[in-house]
Design an enzyme around this catalytic site. Structure first.
Site, PDB file in Angstrom:
ATOM      1  N   ASP A   1      -1.602 -23.787 -38.465  1.00 57.12           N
ATOM      2  CA  ASP A   1      -0.994 -23.834 -37.135  1.00 57.12           C
ATOM      3  C   ASP A   1      -0.326 -22.491 -36.828  1.00 57.12           C
ATOM      4  O   ASP A   1       0.474 -21.992 -37.622  1.00 57.12           O
ATOM      5  CB  ASP A   1       0.051 -24.974 -37.126  1.00 57.12           C
ATOM      6  CG  ASP A   1       0.588 -25.250 -35.745  1.00 57.12           C
ATOM      7  OD1 ASP A   1      -0.120 -24.979 -34.765  1.00 57.12           O
ATOM      8  OD2 ASP A   1       1.728 -25.762 -35.663  1.00 57.12           O
ATOM      9  N   HIS A   2      -0.668 -21.904 -35.692  1.00 56.77           N
ATOM     10  CA  HIS A   2      -0.091 -20.620 -35.258  1.00 56.77           C
ATOM     11  C   HIS A   2      -0.311 -19.515 -36.278  1.00 56.77           C
ATOM     12  O   HIS A   2       0.628 -18.759 -36.591  1.00 56.77           O
ATOM     13  CB  HIS A   2       1.398 -20.753 -34.943  1.00 56.77           C
ATOM     14  CG  HIS A   2       1.664 -21.566 -33.715  1.00 56.77           C
ATOM     15  ND1 HIS A   2       1.441 -21.098 -32.445  1.00 56.77           N
ATOM     16  CD2 HIS A   2       2.089 -22.841 -33.569  1.00 56.77           C
ATOM     17  CE1 HIS A   2       1.734 -22.047 -31.559  1.00 56.77           C
ATOM     18  NE2 HIS A   2       2.118 -23.116 -32.226  1.00 56.77           N
TER      19      HIS A   2
ATOM     20  N   HIS B   1       0.796 -28.309 -27.253  1.00 55.67           N
ATOM     21  CA  HIS B   1       1.754 -28.168 -28.361  1.00 55.67           C
ATOM     22  C   HIS B   1       3.106 -28.741 -27.925  1.00 55.67           C
ATOM     23  O   HIS B   1       3.302 -29.092 -26.769  1.00 55.67           O
ATOM     24  CB  HIS B   1       1.923 -26.687 -28.712  1.00 55.67           C
ATOM     25  CG  HIS B   1       0.779 -26.127 -29.498  1.00 55.67           C
ATOM     26  ND1 HIS B   1       0.955 -25.319 -30.597  1.00 55.67           N
ATOM     27  CD2 HIS B   1      -0.557 -26.278 -29.370  1.00 55.67           C
ATOM     28  CE1 HIS B   1      -0.229 -24.984 -31.094  1.00 55.67           C
ATOM     29  NE2 HIS B   1      -1.162 -25.548 -30.362  1.00 55.67           N
ATOM     30  N   GLY B   2       4.031 -28.788 -28.876  1.00 50.18           N
ATOM     31  CA  GLY B   2       5.388 -29.203 -28.524  1.00 50.18           C
ATOM     32  C   GLY B   2       5.484 -30.686 -28.215  1.00 50.18           C
ATOM     33  O   GLY B   2       6.170 -31.096 -27.277  1.00 50.18           O
TER      34      GLY B   2
HETATM   35  P1  13P Z   1       7.093 -29.512 -31.986  1.00 49.67           P
HETATM   36  O1  13P Z   1       7.753 -29.114 -33.258  1.00 49.67           O
HETATM   37  O2  13P Z   1       7.940 -29.269 -30.791  1.00 49.67           O
HETATM   38  O3  13P Z   1       6.562 -30.911 -32.038  1.00 49.67           O
HETATM   39  O4  13P Z   1       5.834 -28.564 -31.797  1.00 49.67           O
HETATM   40  C1  13P Z   1       4.850 -28.599 -32.770  1.00 49.67           C
HETATM   41  C2  13P Z   1       3.769 -27.676 -32.431  1.00 49.67           C
HETATM   42  O5  13P Z   1       3.401 -27.512 -31.295  1.00 49.67           O
HETATM   43  C3  13P Z   1       3.170 -26.965 -33.540  1.00 49.67           C
HETATM   44  O6  13P Z   1       2.191 -26.089 -33.124  1.00 49.67           O
END
Ligand code: 13P
Length: 280
Positions: A81-82, A205-206
Site C-alpha cells: 500500500d502506497h 482510500h481512507g
Molecule cells: P485509513 O487508515 O483512513 O482507513 O486509510 C487507509 C488507506 O487508505 C490505506 O491506503
C-alpha cells in the site's frame, strides 16, 4: 487461496461488491481479516502500508499471508500500500506480493506515468497487479477545503489509466487517511464520473471513520476496492489496552493478543457487510 487482483476485481464486478483492502502488519491482524473474508465468503486484499512493510519486513508479511491465504477458501491477495518507489515495489514483487501500489501522485504527471509504467512492466511480467494514485488523498486532520483541493481530475485520470495500463486507480473524492477532524464530504458526482469513464476499476482510500451510509453509497456507485487501515489499528490497540487495564500487566499475553485479533475481526466483518450490501 493465493490470488492477484485480477480474479478478485472480476469477482467484484460480477457480484457487485466492493473488495475490502485491509491493512495489516502482523499475524493476528492477518488472521483476523482473512478469517472475516472466509466467513463472508468474499475475496479480500490484505495490504501492508509502505512504512509497515519496512517495519515488519516484506518476507515476513509474505510468509504470514501465504499461510493465511492457503487456509482460506476464498481468494486473498497481498498488496503493498502506497509504495513510494520502483525499488520498494520491486522488493515486494520479488518477495511474492501479488499486488503493488506505486504512489507518485505528488510527482508531476510525466514522471508519475513513466515510473508507474516501469512498475507495471515489472509486475505484470510476474503476474502481479498494480494500483496507482491520481489526485491528492490528504490526511484526515486537514480541513474539508484542503481535502477537496486534492480532488482527482477525471480527464487526467482517464488519460493516466490508458497511458499506464494499471489494474486499478486510487482517486481523491473527499475521503482522507487517518482519523477525521471533520465528517468527510464525499463528492459522489465526481466519483460516479470516474467510475463511469476511467478504463480501470476505481479505488477509494481512507475507509476508516467514513460514515457507513457514505461507504454504502460509494459501494452502490461501484467502487471496486476500499482501503481501510486506521479502524483496524485503533480496534487492535484498544482491545490490548482494555485487557491490560482490566487484568494488569501480569495477564496472559495470549489473552491480550487474542482480544486484539477478535476486535480486528469484528471491525472487518462489519466493513465487509457494508461492502457486500448489494451483492448479487
Ligand atoms: P485509513 O487508515 O483512513 O482507513 O486509510 C487507509 C488507506 O487508505 C490505506 O491506503
Amino acid at each position: 487461496m493465493i490470488s492477484n487482483y485480477s480474479d478478485i476485481l472480476a469477482f467484484a464486478k460480477e457480484h457487485k461488491v466492493t473488495i475490502g483492502a485491509f491493512n495489516t502488519f502482523n499475524m493476528e491482524m492477518m488472521q483476523a481479516v482473512v478469517s472475516a473474508a472466509d466467513k463472508k465468503q468474499v475475496p479480500l486484499i490484505a495490504q501492508t502500508y509502505h512504512a509497515h512493510a519496512d517495519y515488519a519486513g516484506v518476507d515476513f508479511m509474505r510468509a504470514i499471508y501465504g499461510v493465511a491465504a492457503e487456509h482460506a477458501s476464498v481468494n486473498i491477495a497481498l498488496g503493498l500500500d502506497h509504495g513510494k518507489s520502483f525499488a520498494q515495489a520491486e522488493t515486494c514483487v520479488k518477495a511474492g506480493y501479488t499486488g503493488v501500489m506505486i504512489d507518485l501522485a505528488s510527482e508531476d504527471y510525466d514522471r508519475n506515468v513513466a515510473e508507474t509504467k516501469r512498475v507495471v512492466e515489472l509486475a505484470h511480467g510476474k503476474g502481479v497487479s498494480v494500483e496507482a494514485e491520481l489526485g491528492v488523498i490528504a490526511d484526515a486532520d486537514r480541513s474539508l477545503e484542503e481535502i477537496a483541493a486534492g480532488y482527482t481530475d477525471p480527464e487526467v485520470a482517464r488519460r493516466f489509466a490508458k497511458d499506464t495500463g494499471v489494474d486499478c486507480l486510487a482517486v481523491s473524492v473527499g475521503t482522507a487517511h487517518g482519523t477525521y477532524a471533520h465528517t468527510p464530504k464525499i463528492n459522489f458526482d465526481l466519483l460516479k464520473e470516474l467510475i463511469d469513464t476511467v478504463c480501470c476499476p476505481i479505488v477509494v482510500h481512507g475507509g476508516s471513520g467514513t460514515p457507513d451510509e457514505d461507504v454504502e453509497e460509494m459501494v452502490r456507485l461501484g467502487i471496486a476496492k476500499l482501503n481501510v487501515g486506521t479502524d483496524f489499528f485503533d480496534a487492535y490497540k484498544k482491545a490490548m489496552f482494555d485487557v491490560m487495564t482490566e487484568k494488569g500487566l501480569g495477564c496472559d499475553v495470549i489473552e491480550v493478543m487474542a482480544a486484539a485479533r477478535a476486535a480486528v475481526e469484528k471491525v472487518a466483518l462489519h466493513k465487509l457487510d457494508i461492502l457486500g450490501r448489494f451483492r448479487v
